[in-house]
Write a protein that holds these residues in place. Structure first.
Motif, PDB file in Angstrom:
ATOM      1  N   THR A 121      56.439 124.406  70.551  1.00  0.00           N
ATOM      2  CA  THR A 121      57.442 123.455  70.033  1.00  0.00           C
ATOM      3  C   THR A 121      57.005 123.003  68.642  1.00  0.00           C
ATOM      4  O   THR A 121      55.928 123.356  68.170  1.00  0.00           O
ATOM      5  N   GLY A 122      57.835 122.197  68.024  1.00  0.00           N
ATOM      6  CA  GLY A 122      57.482 121.533  66.766  1.00  0.00           C
ATOM      7  C   GLY A 122      57.236 122.523  65.638  1.00  0.00           C
ATOM      8  O   GLY A 122      57.836 123.600  65.576  1.00  0.00           O
ATOM      9  N   CYS A 123      56.332 122.170  64.757  1.00  0.00           N
ATOM     10  CA  CYS A 123      56.068 123.013  63.599  1.00  0.00           C
ATOM     11  C   CYS A 123      55.301 124.273  63.982  1.00  0.00           C
ATOM     12  O   CYS A 123      55.346 125.265  63.260  1.00  0.00           O
ATOM     13  N   ALA A 124      54.603 124.231  65.115  1.00  0.00           N
ATOM     14  CA  ALA A 124      53.939 125.442  65.610  1.00  0.00           C
ATOM     15  C   ALA A 124      54.989 126.486  65.966  1.00  0.00           C
ATOM     16  O   ALA A 124      54.820 127.684  65.692  1.00  0.00           O
ATOM     17  N   TRP A 159      47.240 119.946  63.895  1.00  0.00           N
ATOM     18  CA  TRP A 159      47.921 118.649  64.038  1.00  0.00           C
ATOM     19  C   TRP A 159      47.551 117.702  62.910  1.00  0.00           C
ATOM     20  O   TRP A 159      46.482 117.803  62.325  1.00  0.00           O
ATOM     21  N   MET A 160      48.453 116.754  62.653  1.00  0.00           N
ATOM     22  CA  MET A 160      48.108 115.715  61.665  1.00  0.00           C
ATOM     23  C   MET A 160      48.643 114.343  62.048  1.00  0.00           C
ATOM     24  O   MET A 160      48.146 113.346  61.583  1.00  0.00           O
ATOM     25  N   SER A 161      49.678 114.242  62.881  1.00  0.00           N
ATOM     26  CA  SER A 161      50.348 112.942  63.002  1.00  0.00           C
ATOM     27  C   SER A 161      49.832 112.114  64.171  1.00  0.00           C
ATOM     28  O   SER A 161      49.202 112.625  65.094  1.00  0.00           O
ATOM     29  N   GLU A 162      50.130 110.827  64.128  1.00  0.00           N
ATOM     30  CA  GLU A 162      49.779 109.945  65.242  1.00  0.00           C
ATOM     31  C   GLU A 162      50.520 110.372  66.511  1.00  0.00           C
ATOM     32  O   GLU A 162      50.006 110.218  67.623  1.00  0.00           O
ATOM     33  N   LYS A 163      51.711 110.924  66.312  1.00  0.00           N
ATOM     34  CA  LYS A 163      52.456 111.421  67.483  1.00  0.00           C
ATOM     35  C   LYS A 163      51.637 112.486  68.216  1.00  0.00           C
ATOM     36  O   LYS A 163      51.643 112.554  69.436  1.00  0.00           O
ATOM     37  N   ALA A 164      50.940 113.298  67.430  1.00  0.00           N
ATOM     38  CA  ALA A 164      50.133 114.358  68.053  1.00  0.00           C
ATOM     39  C   ALA A 164      49.001 113.766  68.884  1.00  0.00           C
ATOM     40  O   ALA A 164      48.595 114.333  69.902  1.00  0.00           O
ATOM     41  N   VAL A 204      51.405 123.636  70.013  1.00  0.00           N
ATOM     42  CA  VAL A 204      52.319 122.664  69.419  1.00  0.00           C
ATOM     43  C   VAL A 204      51.714 122.065  68.155  1.00  0.00           C
ATOM     44  O   VAL A 204      50.581 122.342  67.803  1.00  0.00           O
ATOM     45  N   GLY A 205      52.486 121.211  67.528  1.00  0.00           N
ATOM     46  CA  GLY A 205      51.952 120.393  66.447  1.00  0.00           C
ATOM     47  C   GLY A 205      52.271 120.874  65.057  1.00  0.00           C
ATOM     48  O   GLY A 205      53.049 121.813  64.857  1.00  0.00           O
ATOM     49  N   CYS A 206      51.597 120.238  64.125  1.00  0.00           N
ATOM     50  CA  CYS A 206      51.998 120.160  62.730  1.00  0.00           C
ATOM     51  C   CYS A 206      51.350 121.243  61.870  1.00  0.00           C
ATOM     52  O   CYS A 206      50.871 122.250  62.363  1.00  0.00           O
ATOM     53  N   ASN A 207      51.334 120.961  60.569  1.00  0.00           N
ATOM     54  CA  ASN A 207      50.488 121.666  59.600  1.00  0.00           C
ATOM     55  C   ASN A 207      49.559 120.628  59.010  1.00  0.00           C
ATOM     56  O   ASN A 207      49.886 119.451  58.937  1.00  0.00           O
ATOM     57  N   GLY A 237      63.702 115.982  59.595  1.00  0.00           N
ATOM     58  CA  GLY A 237      63.528 114.737  60.336  1.00  0.00           C
ATOM     59  C   GLY A 237      63.508 115.017  61.821  1.00  0.00           C
ATOM     60  O   GLY A 237      62.965 116.047  62.245  1.00  0.00           O
ATOM     61  N   HIS A 238      64.129 114.162  62.599  1.00  0.00           N
ATOM     62  CA  HIS A 238      63.951 114.300  64.038  1.00  0.00           C
ATOM     63  C   HIS A 238      65.131 114.102  64.961  1.00  0.00           C
ATOM     64  O   HIS A 238      65.195 114.717  66.016  1.00  0.00           O
ATOM     65  N   GLU A 239      66.032 113.190  64.652  1.00  0.00           N
ATOM     66  CA  GLU A 239      66.995 112.799  65.688  1.00  0.00           C
ATOM     67  C   GLU A 239      68.262 113.647  65.648  1.00  0.00           C
ATOM     68  O   GLU A 239      68.968 113.663  64.653  1.00  0.00           O
ATOM     69  N   GLN A 249      60.543 110.233  60.382  1.00  0.00           N
ATOM     70  CA  GLN A 249      59.297 110.936  60.706  1.00  0.00           C
ATOM     71  C   GLN A 249      59.033 112.234  59.927  1.00  0.00           C
ATOM     72  O   GLN A 249      59.929 113.070  59.798  1.00  0.00           O
ATOM     73  N   CYS A 250      57.771 112.367  59.513  1.00  0.00           N
ATOM     74  CA  CYS A 250      57.255 113.594  58.904  1.00  0.00           C
ATOM     75  C   CYS A 250      57.881 113.937  57.549  1.00  0.00           C
ATOM     76  O   CYS A 250      57.870 115.086  57.119  1.00  0.00           O
ATOM     77  N   ILE A 251      58.436 112.918  56.883  1.00  0.00           N
ATOM     78  CA  ILE A 251      59.092 113.139  55.589  1.00  0.00           C
ATOM     79  C   ILE A 251      58.139 112.690  54.484  1.00  0.00           C
ATOM     80  O   ILE A 251      57.692 111.545  54.478  1.00  0.00           O
ATOM     81  N   SER A 253      61.701 120.872  70.000  1.00  0.00           N
ATOM     82  CA  SER A 253      61.081 119.912  69.083  1.00  0.00           C
ATOM     83  C   SER A 253      59.853 119.289  69.734  1.00  0.00           C
ATOM     84  O   SER A 253      59.477 119.634  70.850  1.00  0.00           O
ATOM     85  N   CYS A 254      59.238 118.339  69.030  1.00  0.00           N
ATOM     86  CA  CYS A 254      58.021 117.721  69.580  1.00  0.00           C
ATOM     87  C   CYS A 254      58.306 116.919  70.847  1.00  0.00           C
ATOM     88  O   CYS A 254      57.503 116.945  71.777  1.00  0.00           O
ATOM     89  N   VAL A 255      59.438 116.206  70.897  1.00  0.00           N
ATOM     90  CA  VAL A 255      59.723 115.484  72.154  1.00  0.00           C
ATOM     91  C   VAL A 255      59.927 116.483  73.299  1.00  0.00           C
ATOM     92  O   VAL A 255      59.751 116.142  74.463  1.00  0.00           O
ATOM     93  N   MET A 287      64.285 121.951  59.106  1.00  0.00           N
ATOM     94  CA  MET A 287      62.845 121.808  58.869  1.00  0.00           C
ATOM     95  C   MET A 287      62.308 120.788  59.863  1.00  0.00           C
ATOM     96  O   MET A 287      63.014 119.847  60.236  1.00  0.00           O
ATOM     97  N   CYS A 288      61.084 120.968  60.287  1.00  0.00           N
ATOM     98  CA  CYS A 288      60.480 120.078  61.293  1.00  0.00           C
ATOM     99  C   CYS A 288      61.416 119.975  62.511  1.00  0.00           C
ATOM    100  O   CYS A 288      62.204 120.864  62.764  1.00  0.00           O
ATOM    101  N   CYS A 289      61.329 118.867  63.229  1.00  0.00           N
ATOM    102  CA  CYS A 289      61.966 118.859  64.553  1.00  0.00           C
ATOM    103  C   CYS A 289      63.472 118.856  64.552  1.00  0.00           C
ATOM    104  O   CYS A 289      64.102 119.424  65.425  1.00  0.00           O
ATOM    105  N   THR A 290      64.080 118.199  63.567  1.00  0.00           N
ATOM    106  CA  THR A 290      65.535 118.220  63.561  1.00  0.00           C
ATOM    107  C   THR A 290      65.983 119.671  63.386  1.00  0.00           C
ATOM    108  O   THR A 290      66.986 120.111  63.958  1.00  0.00           O
ATOM    109  N   ASN A 344      58.371 124.936  58.182  1.00  0.00           N
ATOM    110  CA  ASN A 344      57.787 123.792  58.882  1.00  0.00           C
ATOM    111  C   ASN A 344      57.273 122.740  57.902  1.00  0.00           C
ATOM    112  O   ASN A 344      57.440 122.861  56.689  1.00  0.00           O
ATOM    113  N   PHE A 345      56.651 121.750  58.487  1.00  0.00           N
ATOM    114  CA  PHE A 345      56.222 120.529  57.792  1.00  0.00           C
ATOM    115  C   PHE A 345      55.726 120.762  56.371  1.00  0.00           C
ATOM    116  O   PHE A 345      56.175 120.119  55.429  1.00  0.00           O
ATOM    117  N   TYR A 346      54.828 121.691  56.233  1.00  0.00           N
ATOM    118  CA  TYR A 346      54.165 121.862  54.956  1.00  0.00           C
ATOM    119  C   TYR A 346      55.065 122.538  53.911  1.00  0.00           C
ATOM    120  O   TYR A 346      54.754 122.568  52.731  1.00  0.00           O
TER     121      TYR A 346
HETATM  122 NI1  WCC Z   1      56.208 117.360  65.127  1.00  0.00          NI
HETATM  123 FE1  WCC Z   1      53.936 117.520  63.447  1.00  0.00          FE
HETATM  124 FE2  WCC Z   1      56.024 118.972  62.772  1.00  0.00          FE
HETATM  125 FE3  WCC Z   1      56.062 116.367  62.455  1.00  0.00          FE
HETATM  126  S1  WCC Z   1      57.694 117.644  63.237  1.00  0.00           S
HETATM  127  S2  WCC Z   1      54.774 117.792  61.400  1.00  0.00           S
HETATM  128  S3  WCC Z   1      54.835 115.661  64.196  1.00  0.00           S
HETATM  129  S4  WCC Z   1      54.854 119.171  64.642  1.00  0.00           S
END
Ligand code: WCC
Ligand code: SF4
Ligand code: FE2
Length: 633
Positions: free
Chosen positions: A480-483, A556-561, A450-453, A259-261, A333-335, A522-524, A294-297, A312-314
């Motif tokens: 940062t992040g999953c990268a 990348w995959m998320s809207e955050k990206a 940066v970014g996801c899978n 998760g993230h926080e 997020q990202c779960i 993390s991503c933030v 896993m992921c940002c947390t 990471n994410f995947y």
């Molecule tokens: Ni940030 Fe992308 Fe990972 Fe989620 S945790 S999967 S937004 S890079």
């Protein structure tokens, strides 16, 4: 079945996918096959569901099929509206995360669960925000600063405070473009309003507004998230850890933090060290409690405590497939919702904790910040008590893991740079050494990767290949992040990886004692990258867009990206995307993003699904920027 060779760079992933097949467990790869090719309209961004006269899908090809939706919206309007809404959603996610952290700081007290770990950073921020500190208790200062931050979300007048940190020419550009974000929530609301049926139809205006909202993420929500997490939980310093699913321990209670926080994960870290719970773990026959992130947390707790990185994410489904995870603890997020059916196939407890992210079929144990440690202990206890339910015949832990050095906050980077400063001549604590090596060409430039899978690409391939190519060409990488987790798994965040770097970068790594790829969190924490770039630009008396620096999101995959990409671009840094955003149905939007925004912000988007080509484009662009920089003197 898909060709699993395409799945991942890591043979271990494939072993687990095979295990899933043997055990009849469905993974994202099975679903990807069932899904077949993505919807062509959606992929190009030309499907509109904004009102109930539709859905309308228009043809991206002139003269073929409907050219306008029922209300008359064109492909340009529809694409730009959808894109702007992605930015709004991404900004909302990062910023709501930040709001939670600011609330936690407002709760912090000397004897409470949440305390102030970095007083100096708090005092610096208090000064920046003109909060009187003399003779005041540190917690009173914290509460006042937290309240100011909370007001950044909804203040009726003015623009965001952190924008002041940008280089002067950048601020002028924002002023001229009228994209200085006002209150964070307001920018998100404005996008939702302007993209409502029958409001803005002009694509350029939507891209403009999108930049302003995205800046409210980068210089608002994300920056608050990072700064406040550092103040509360400590500013990261370099530390050693390990990464990949091989960090799971057969003889221990494994708890996966996803998760993230950090407000939740920090407490789980504390709870896992509680003597009573450690004793209980021994009583149930385990050798201890093993946390894996896993992921940002995962990034948050590895940066501050060296908690090992599971992946990471995947890899979230793959972790459960090992059969040794007692609990997956998530917040937001990202779960994957698929963690419910997949954990049902094993003994693993899937525990959700946030009212913002309840997941069907999961066990919901709401995390209560007011009784944070008690809540966290309850959650850890659940995991311990689940140890006895392991299915011995379903256990398989891949051996793979790599050593990683993590913890590069901006403060930590500057401290490392101090190693090469002759303090008789130059002051300590500045970015001068970095500026010097960039100017001299020892480092050709820097890249934030940066970014996801994304299953559209081979797992981690884009991240790793781009990183390797860049460091071999003397471009230092921050990540940062999953990268960052991909880099850690591939050994690129270890100091040893300097041998893969070009001569210049190798020399810098040795002198400054850093790896060629720096894990910044993390991503933030992309706000850390923005801060480092801006500080360097300010030091050199130029703007961000004058520096040989690039931002990259290979998978990348998320809207955050999408929000990130836009604030990085609007901050003057070129953005390279390895997955195409859903904009290709509008030549106008593509032209804006990959061409015309450069006249406005000094940076633009580059898109190519071939990572290596993308890396070549980066190197060309970096050299172009170097030439211009020379002209600036
Ligand atoms: Ni940030 Fe992308 Fe990972 Fe989620 S945790 S999967 S937004 S890079
Ligand atoms: Fe169709 Fe226009 Fe409604 Fe979108 S807003 S669904 S294009 S009628
Ligand atoms: Fe994240």
């Amino acid at each position: 079945m898909s060709d699993t060779k395409m799945v991942s760079l890591d043979a271990m992933d494939e072993q687990l996918i095979q295990k899933a097949k043997q055990e009849g467990v469905e993974t994202m790869w099975d679903r990807k096959v069932t899904m077949k090719a993505p919807c062509g309209f959606g992929e190009k961004g030309v499907c509109c569901r904004i009102c109930a006269m539709g859905p309308c899908r228009v043809s991206p090809v002139e003269g073929k099929g409907a050219q306008r939706g029922i209300c008359g919206a064109t492909a340009d309007t529809i694409v730009a509206r959808n894109f702007a809404r992605m930015i709004a959603a991404g900004t909302a996610a990062h910023s709501d995360h930040a709001r939670e952290i600011a609330h936690v700081m407002h709760l912090a007290s000397k004897d409470g669960n949440y305390t102030i770990k970095d007083e100096k950073k708090l005092l610096r921020l208090a000064e920046e925000w003109e909060v009187k500190t003399e003779g005041k208790d540190i917690y009173d200062i914290a509460h006042e600063v937290a309240e100011i931050a909370l007001n950044e979300f909804g203040k009726p007048f003015g623009t965001l405070r952190f924008l002041e940190r940008a280089p002067e020419p950048r601020k002028k550009i924002w002023e001229k473009l009228k994209i200085k974000p006002r209150a964070i929530d307001r920018e998100i609301a404005t996008i939702m309003h302007s993209t409502h049926m029958g409001c803005t139809s002009d694509a350029e205006s939507l891209i403009h507004m999108g930049m302003r909202t995205a800046l409210a993420d980068g210089w608002g929500g994300s920056m608050i998230g990072t700064e406040f997490s550092d103040i509360l939980f400590g500013t990261p310093v370099p530390r050693e850890t390990e990464a990949n699913l091989g960090v799971l321990e057969e003889k221990q209670i494994n708890i996966l933090l996803h998760g993230h926080e950090p407000s939740l994960s920090e407490m789980i870290v504390m709870a896992s060290q509680d003597p009573e719970l450690v004793k209980l773990a021994h009583e149930v026959g385990a050798e201890g409690i093993n946390l894996a992130g896993m992921c940002c947390t995962g990034n948050e707790v590895t940066m501050r405590h060296g908690v090992k990185i599971a992946g990471n994410f995947y890899q979230q489904e793959l972790a459960v497939l090992t059969g040794v995870v007692e609990a997956v603890i998530v917040d937001v997020q990202c779960i994957f919702p698929s963690l419910t059916p997949i954990t049902d196939c094993y003994h693993t407890k899937f525990i959700t904790t946030s009212p913002k992210a309840k997941i069907t079929g999961a066990t919901h144990i709401e995390f209560n910040e007011e009784k944070a440690l008690e809540s966290a202990k309850g959650i850890v206890r659940e995991a311990i008590e689940n140890f006895k339910n392991r299915k011995q015949d379903k256990i398989f832990i891949p051996k793979t893991k790599a050593q990683a050095t993590v913890g590069y906050s901006v403060e930590a980077v500057i401290k490392q740079l101090d190693r090469v400063v002759n303090s008789q001549i130059d002051p300590l604590g500045t970015v001068k050494p970095l500026a010097d090596v960039i100017k001299a060409g020892v480092l050709r430039g820097a890249a934030g990767i940066v970014g996801c899978n994304n299953p559209k690409t081979q797992h981690d391939y884009g991240h790793i290949e781009v990183m390797k190519k860049l460091i071999a060409n003397d471009v230092i990488v921050v990540t940062t992040g999953c990268a960052a987790q991909a880099a850690a798994k591939a050994g690129l965040t270890s100091k040893d990886a300097a041998k893969l770097a070009g001569k210049g970068l190798q020399a810098v790594c040795e002198l400054v004692d850093i790896p060629p790829v720096l894990h910044m969190g993390s991503c933030v924490d992309i706000s850390r990258i923005i801060t480092l770039v801006s500080e360097t630009a300010k030091f050199m008396g130029v703007d961000n867009c004058d520096l040989p620096v690039v931002g990259v999101a290979p998978e990348w995959m998320s809207e955050k990206a999408v929000a990130i990409g836009n604030y990085v671009m609007a901050s003057g840094i070129d953005v390279f995307l390895g997955v195409l955003p859903p904009v290709t149905g509008s030549p106008e939007v593509v032209d804006l993003l990959t061409n015309r925004v450069e006249e406005m912000t000094g940076a633009k988007f580059f898109m190519d699904e071939d990572s290596l080509k993308l890396a070549d484009m980066m190197l060309v662009r970096i050299e172009e920027k170097r030439k211009n920089l020379e002209k600036l003197g």
